[in-house]
Scaffold this motif. Structure first.
Motif, PDB file in Angstrom:
ATOM      1  N   TYR A   1       0.891  -0.991  -0.266  1.00  0.00           N
ATOM      2  CA  TYR A   1       0.256  -0.168   0.338  1.00  0.00           C
ATOM      3  C   TYR A   1       0.901   0.912   0.026  1.00  0.00           C
ATOM      4  CZ  TYR A   1      -4.093  -3.036   1.316  1.00  0.00           C
ATOM      5  OH  TYR A   1      -5.183  -3.536   1.095  1.00  0.00           O
ATOM      6  N   ASP A   2       1.858   1.370  -0.766  1.00  0.00           N
ATOM      7  CA  ASP A   2       3.032   2.910  -0.253  1.00  0.00           C
ATOM      8  C   ASP A   2       2.671   3.298  -1.639  1.00  0.00           C
ATOM      9  OD1 ASP A   2       4.926   4.420  -0.584  1.00  0.00           O
ATOM     10  OD2 ASP A   2       6.747   3.177  -1.190  1.00  0.00           O
ATOM     11  N   THR A   3       1.507   4.362  -0.688  1.00  0.00           N
ATOM     12  CA  THR A   3       1.563   5.435  -2.270  1.00  0.00           C
ATOM     13  C   THR A   3       2.135   6.961  -1.905  1.00  0.00           C
ATOM     14  OG1 THR A   3      -0.285   6.631   0.297  1.00  0.00           O
ATOM     15  CG2 THR A   3      -1.213   5.108  -1.376  1.00  0.00           C
ATOM     16  N   ASP A   4       2.880   7.046  -1.277  1.00  0.00           N
ATOM     17  CA  ASP A   4       4.028   8.221  -0.783  1.00  0.00           C
ATOM     18  C   ASP A   4       3.699   9.461  -1.144  1.00  0.00           C
ATOM     19  OD1 ASP A   4       6.216   8.642  -0.477  1.00  0.00           O
ATOM     20  OD2 ASP A   4       6.766   9.120  -3.512  1.00  0.00           O
TER      21      ASP A   4
ATOM     22  N   CYS B   1     -10.725   2.585   4.105  1.00  0.00           N
ATOM     23  CA  CYS B   1     -11.547   3.429   4.020  1.00  0.00           C
ATOM     24  C   CYS B   1     -11.535   3.395   1.896  1.00  0.00           C
ATOM     25  CB  CYS B   1     -11.083   4.792   3.683  1.00  0.00           C
ATOM     26  SG  CYS B   1     -11.658   4.684   5.974  1.00  0.00           S
ATOM     27  N   THR B   2     -10.370   2.842   1.082  1.00  0.00           N
ATOM     28  CA  THR B   2     -10.241   3.519  -0.295  1.00  0.00           C
ATOM     29  C   THR B   2      -9.854   1.590  -0.865  1.00  0.00           C
ATOM     30  OG1 THR B   2      -8.007   3.812   0.146  1.00  0.00           O
ATOM     31  CG2 THR B   2      -8.800   5.511   0.159  1.00  0.00           C
ATOM     32  N   ASP B   3      -9.372   0.646   0.080  1.00  0.00           N
ATOM     33  CA  ASP B   3      -9.388  -0.448  -0.923  1.00  0.00           C
ATOM     34  C   ASP B   3     -10.563  -1.703  -0.417  1.00  0.00           C
ATOM     35  OD1 ASP B   3      -8.962  -2.337  -2.273  1.00  0.00           O
ATOM     36  OD2 ASP B   3      -6.816  -2.643  -1.255  1.00  0.00           O
ATOM     37  N   ARG B   4     -11.932  -1.893  -1.125  1.00  0.00           N
ATOM     38  CA  ARG B   4     -12.624  -2.288  -0.666  1.00  0.00           C
ATOM     39  C   ARG B   4     -12.740  -3.779  -0.663  1.00  0.00           C
ATOM     40  NH1 ARG B   4     -17.542   0.586  -0.461  1.00  0.00           N
ATOM     41  NH2 ARG B   4     -17.582   3.131  -0.892  1.00  0.00           N
ATOM     42  N   LYS B   5     -11.887  -3.937  -1.785  1.00  0.00           N
ATOM     43  CA  LYS B   5     -11.908  -5.403  -2.000  1.00  0.00           C
ATOM     44  C   LYS B   5     -11.751  -6.479  -1.075  1.00  0.00           C
ATOM     45  CE  LYS B   5      -9.778  -8.486  -4.936  1.00  0.00           C
ATOM     46  NZ  LYS B   5      -9.273  -9.025  -6.532  1.00  0.00           N
ATOM     47  N   ARG B   6     -10.822  -5.019   0.107  1.00  0.00           N
ATOM     48  CA  ARG B   6      -9.746  -5.764   0.548  1.00  0.00           C
ATOM     49  C   ARG B   6      -9.918  -5.995   2.431  1.00  0.00           C
ATOM     50  NH1 ARG B   6      -6.954  -5.741  -3.733  1.00  0.00           N
ATOM     51  NH2 ARG B   6      -6.266  -7.707  -4.402  1.00  0.00           N
TER      52      ARG B   6
END
Length: 392
Positions: free
Chosen positions: A86-89, A143-148
């Protein structure tokens, strides 16, 4: 182009899972900076462990070292696997990582007090700061990765509950400290197993292998530093300079061989499934702790030949040979199935580990003989690999 490379100046990006097969996935500058801050904690743990051995409190020091190093390793490991997925930086990610770095520095500051005196107050608060930052990261992912989302929430809830447990532990009597530590540590190890059962996160095999390799360099670097400090101390005091130089030579041969042995493995091949990757990742606790202990053992042996403590020759030698043998054995166990070596090559590491243990009884030459044996192990591996290549 990787997500991290074009997101470095973004204020905010949705925390979506990165693709496990992403091309050119390497450690980011932020991850390297994060590792750098852990150097202080590893160095403090190794130095305090050495101090306990020299003071004749070997068992107390060994227990304290095992507990303290678990906290260091687990905090680093959790950030590493999360960042791989999940590295969005973006700015929030960087700020939360800065909070974790601050916690790491607090852990480094409290390491000596925890290992030598059993006072885990400072190191616990540093650890909790790091882990609460991870809770925030997992909540962002939920909150943003609904699948996981289920996995992310399990991580967040599990970590949060355990942090309450770590703070409550500080209120317990000293006699219950070790038992409560073990119980909470088991809980920490169980959280990823529980969370990943919902749906696996998308960690990147090559990226994880690189990150573990970089941390291995950090802990081996402590041994290189120990060798350098030993030589400097001998030059400053003019005590047993010849013996110290022999120990330094054996130490450098050993560290170079351990480096070669570790990076000769094809780690990404071992990281094919969630279960094998988790076993591989957990097994590195022994690899990292043993590698850092090599530096402490090297310093102990220098102190021994310069008559700075009252350990026997065998006791001093064992502080070095045991972690070296443990490192060789653990690397062999973690990689032997993935490497698929020939029968003769596969038996070499355990034989070398036994030979290293046997050098314990060679007293002041144990470090040098250990270096020679480790070097011979690498030499035989090179020859075996060359023969296999020719036969193919």
């Amino acid at each position: 182009m990787s997500q991290s490379s074009h997101a470095s100046s973004a204020w905010y990006r949705p925390m979506l899972a990165r693709h496990a097969g992403e091309d050119h996935r390497t450690a980011s500058a932020l991850e390297l900076f994060f590792d750098l801050c852990f150097v202080a904690a590893v160095a403090q743990a190794s130095s305090a462990f050495e101090h306990e051995i020299v003071a004749g409190r070997t068992l107390h020091g060994l227990l304290g070292y095992a507990l303290v190093f678990f906290a260091i390793w687990w905090a680093w490991m959790n950030f590493t696997w999360f960042a791989s997925a999940y590295d969005t930086d973006d700015v929030p990610y960087r700020l939360l990582t800065l909070v974790q770095i601050t916690g790491a520095l607090f852990m480094a500051a409290g390491t000596t007090q925890a290992l030598e005196h059993g006072d885990f107050t400072v190191i616990t608060w540093g650890y909790v700061v790091m882990r609460l930052a991870m809770v925030s990261q997992w909540l962002r992912a939920a909150c943003t990765d609904r699948k996981r989302r289920r996995s992310a929430l399990r991580y967040a809830v599990g970590i949060l509950v355990l942090q309450i447990g770590w703070l409550v532990r500080l209120l317990l009597p000293h006699d219950g400290g070790t038992v409560s530590f073990v119980v909470l540590a088991i809980g920490e190890l169980a959280v990823p197993v529980w969370a990943e059962r919902a749906i696996g996160t998308t960690w990147h095999p090559q990226h994880i292998a690189e990150r573990y390799g970089l941390f291995t360099l950090i802990v081996l670097g402590e041994s290189v530093m120990a060798a350098g400090l030993a030589v400097r101390a001998a030059l400053d005091t003019h005590k047993e300079l010849g013996s110290v130089l022999v120990i330094a030579l054996g130490g450098m041969l050993t560290v170079f061989a351990l480096w070669w042995l570790y990076f000769a493995q094809d780690a990404p091949r071992r990281l094919r499934t969630q279960s094998t990757a988790m076993l591989w990742g957990y097994g590195h606790y022994v690899v990292f702790a043993a590698a850092a202990a090599v530096g402490a053992g090297l310093a102990v042996n220098v102190a021994h030949v310069t008559h700075q403590h009252a350990l026997t020759d065998v006791q001093a030698a064992a502080t070095y040979t045991l972690p070296v043998a443990l490192f060789i054995t653990c690397v062999w166990l973690l990689h032997r199935r993935a490497a698929q070596p020939s029968g003769k090559a596969n038996v070499l590491p355990p034989v070398a580990a036994l030979a290293v243990l046997a050098t314990t009884f060679t007293a002041m030459y144990a470090v040098l003989f250990t270096g020679v044996i480790a070097s011979l192990l690498i030499g035989t591996h090179v020859v075996a690999a060359r023969r296999e290549a020719v036969e193919r």
